[in-house]
Motif scaffolding. Structure first.
Motif, PDB file in Angstrom:
ATOM      1  N   ASP A  20      53.094  49.611  32.361  1.00  0.00           N
ATOM      2  CA  ASP A  20      52.816  48.982  31.068  1.00  0.00           C
ATOM      3  C   ASP A  20      51.575  48.093  31.131  1.00  0.00           C
ATOM      4  N   LEU A  21      51.479  47.314  32.209  1.00  0.00           N
ATOM      5  CA  LEU A  21      50.307  46.436  32.353  1.00  0.00           C
ATOM      6  C   LEU A  21      49.023  47.254  32.431  1.00  0.00           C
ATOM      7  N   LEU A  22      49.089  48.366  33.143  1.00  0.00           N
ATOM      8  CA  LEU A  22      47.885  49.181  33.331  1.00  0.00           C
ATOM      9  C   LEU A  22      47.529  50.011  32.104  1.00  0.00           C
ATOM     10  N   LYS A  23      48.454  50.131  31.158  1.00  0.00           N
ATOM     11  CA  LYS A  23      48.121  50.831  29.913  1.00  0.00           C
ATOM     12  C   LYS A  23      47.031  50.084  29.174  1.00  0.00           C
ATOM     13  N   LYS A  24      47.116  48.758  29.220  1.00  0.00           N
ATOM     14  CA  LYS A  24      46.165  47.940  28.467  1.00  0.00           C
ATOM     15  C   LYS A  24      44.792  47.953  29.123  1.00  0.00           C
ATOM     16  N   LYS A  25      44.752  47.785  30.426  1.00  0.00           N
ATOM     17  CA  LYS A  25      43.463  47.816  31.138  1.00  0.00           C
ATOM     18  C   LYS A  25      43.701  47.899  32.644  1.00  0.00           C
ATOM     19  N   ASP A  26      42.670  48.262  33.372  1.00  0.00           N
ATOM     20  CA  ASP A  26      42.737  48.233  34.823  1.00  0.00           C
ATOM     21  C   ASP A  26      42.931  46.788  35.264  1.00  0.00           C
ATOM     22  N   ARG A  27      43.663  46.598  36.381  1.00  0.00           N
ATOM     23  CA  ARG A  27      43.942  45.230  36.817  1.00  0.00           C
ATOM     24  C   ARG A  27      43.975  45.135  38.337  1.00  0.00           C
ATOM     25  N   SER A  28      43.657  43.941  38.824  1.00  0.00           N
ATOM     26  CA  SER A  28      43.776  43.679  40.267  1.00  0.00           C
ATOM     27  C   SER A  28      45.237  43.416  40.604  1.00  0.00           C
ATOM     28  N   VAL A  29      45.540  43.517  41.891  1.00  0.00           N
ATOM     29  CA  VAL A  29      46.903  43.252  42.364  1.00  0.00           C
ATOM     30  C   VAL A  29      47.309  41.821  42.017  1.00  0.00           C
ATOM     31  N   GLY A  30      46.405  40.889  42.241  1.00  0.00           N
ATOM     32  CA  GLY A  30      46.720  39.485  41.978  1.00  0.00           C
ATOM     33  C   GLY A  30      47.042  39.227  40.515  1.00  0.00           C
ATOM     34  N   GLU A  31      46.285  39.871  39.629  1.00  0.00           N
ATOM     35  CA  GLU A  31      46.531  39.690  38.200  1.00  0.00           C
ATOM     36  C   GLU A  31      47.915  40.223  37.820  1.00  0.00           C
ATOM     37  N   MET A  32      48.271  41.367  38.382  1.00  0.00           N
ATOM     38  CA  MET A  32      49.604  41.913  38.072  1.00  0.00           C
ATOM     39  C   MET A  32      50.690  41.031  38.677  1.00  0.00           C
ATOM     40  N   GLU A  61      36.978  46.392  44.588  1.00  0.00           N
ATOM     41  CA  GLU A  61      35.860  45.693  43.964  1.00  0.00           C
ATOM     42  C   GLU A  61      35.767  44.333  44.632  1.00  0.00           C
ATOM     43  N   GLY A  62      34.911  44.240  45.632  1.00  0.00           N
ATOM     44  CA  GLY A  62      34.805  42.988  46.375  1.00  0.00           C
ATOM     45  C   GLY A  62      36.087  42.715  47.132  1.00  0.00           C
ATOM     46  N   GLN A  63      36.617  41.541  46.938  1.00  0.00           N
ATOM     47  CA  GLN A  63      37.846  41.217  47.657  1.00  0.00           C
ATOM     48  C   GLN A  63      39.071  41.821  47.001  1.00  0.00           C
ATOM     49  N   GLN A  64      38.905  42.282  45.793  1.00  0.00           N
ATOM     50  CA  GLN A  64      40.072  42.744  45.057  1.00  0.00           C
ATOM     51  C   GLN A  64      40.212  44.257  45.074  1.00  0.00           C
ATOM     52  N   ILE A  65      41.464  44.701  44.921  1.00  0.00           N
ATOM     53  CA  ILE A  65      41.736  46.118  44.716  1.00  0.00           C
ATOM     54  C   ILE A  65      42.153  46.270  43.261  1.00  0.00           C
ATOM     55  N   ILE A  66      41.453  47.138  42.554  1.00  0.00           N
ATOM     56  CA  ILE A  66      41.735  47.339  41.134  1.00  0.00           C
ATOM     57  C   ILE A  66      42.526  48.630  40.961  1.00  0.00           C
ATOM     58  N   TYR A  67      43.636  48.515  40.265  1.00  0.00           N
ATOM     59  CA  TYR A  67      44.462  49.700  40.012  1.00  0.00           C
ATOM     60  C   TYR A  67      44.264  50.181  38.587  1.00  0.00           C
TER      61      TYR A  67
END
Lengths: 89, 89
Positions: A20-32, A61-67
């Motif tokens: 559901d979170l990823l439906k809205k936009k791509d996100r980093s692990v930390g954000e989720m 993307e840098g230090q983050q992993i974007i899903y």
DNA sequence: TTAATATTTAGATATACATCTAATTATCTA
DNA sequence: TAGATAATTAGATGTATATCTAAATATTAA
């Protein structure tokens, strides 16, 4: 992708919340992680499950992993599930 | 019916084979057992799982218990699953 | 009412999984 | 290059589940 694996991946509530979170936009692990009631390692485990089921992809993307959602796999999953449930088959 | 329960029920291959058998016609436990690579008790357990998920119903006919698909629940399950997978939601 | 048939329940076992804390790896920045 | 930040991996634990054999229950038939 085996349908059992897809269905098992979708059967967990926290994994569905991730989708559901990823439906809205791509996100980093930390954000989720900020939006889910689980620890980082547990989230990481769920992301791995979704990835092995082909439902999400990741990029660094840098230090983050974007899903992100793997839209074609989601489509394919929907078709297979409809096949199971279609009475006229 | 909770969607997690529905998806878990569908995630097992033998349970999907049971659903497939019941698409063609209602069947007794013994008849299904002849077509599945599992023992009677295991089949009984799977039927119970499907029943608790609301996907099948049963009735007694003499010595036999006849199972049938619960079409309205199958329909409802399909809708809920499509909701999960619908990207535009 | 005893024996046969159909199904479920009980009990055991092995495997999978969701979760956590602690440790490790990867990247960036001061 | 040392410290900080982001994420994954390792290891442990408790719970769920798929399976089996053996026993119990329900129905029919002799």
């Amino acid at each position: 992708m085996p349908i059992s694996q897809t269905l098992s991946a979708l059967a967990d509530k926290n994994r569905r919340r991730i989708i559901d979170l990823l439906k809205k936009k791509d996100r980093s692990v930390g954000e989720m992680g900020d939006k889910l009631p689980i620890t980082g390692p547990t989230l990481s485990h769920h992301l791995d499950t979704l990835k092995r089921a082909g439902l999400v992809s990741s990029r660094r993307e840098g230090q983050q992993i974007i899903y992100s959602l793997n839209l074609s796999s989601i489509e394919e999953a929907a078709e297979k599930i409809m096949d199971i449930l279609d009475q006229k088959k």
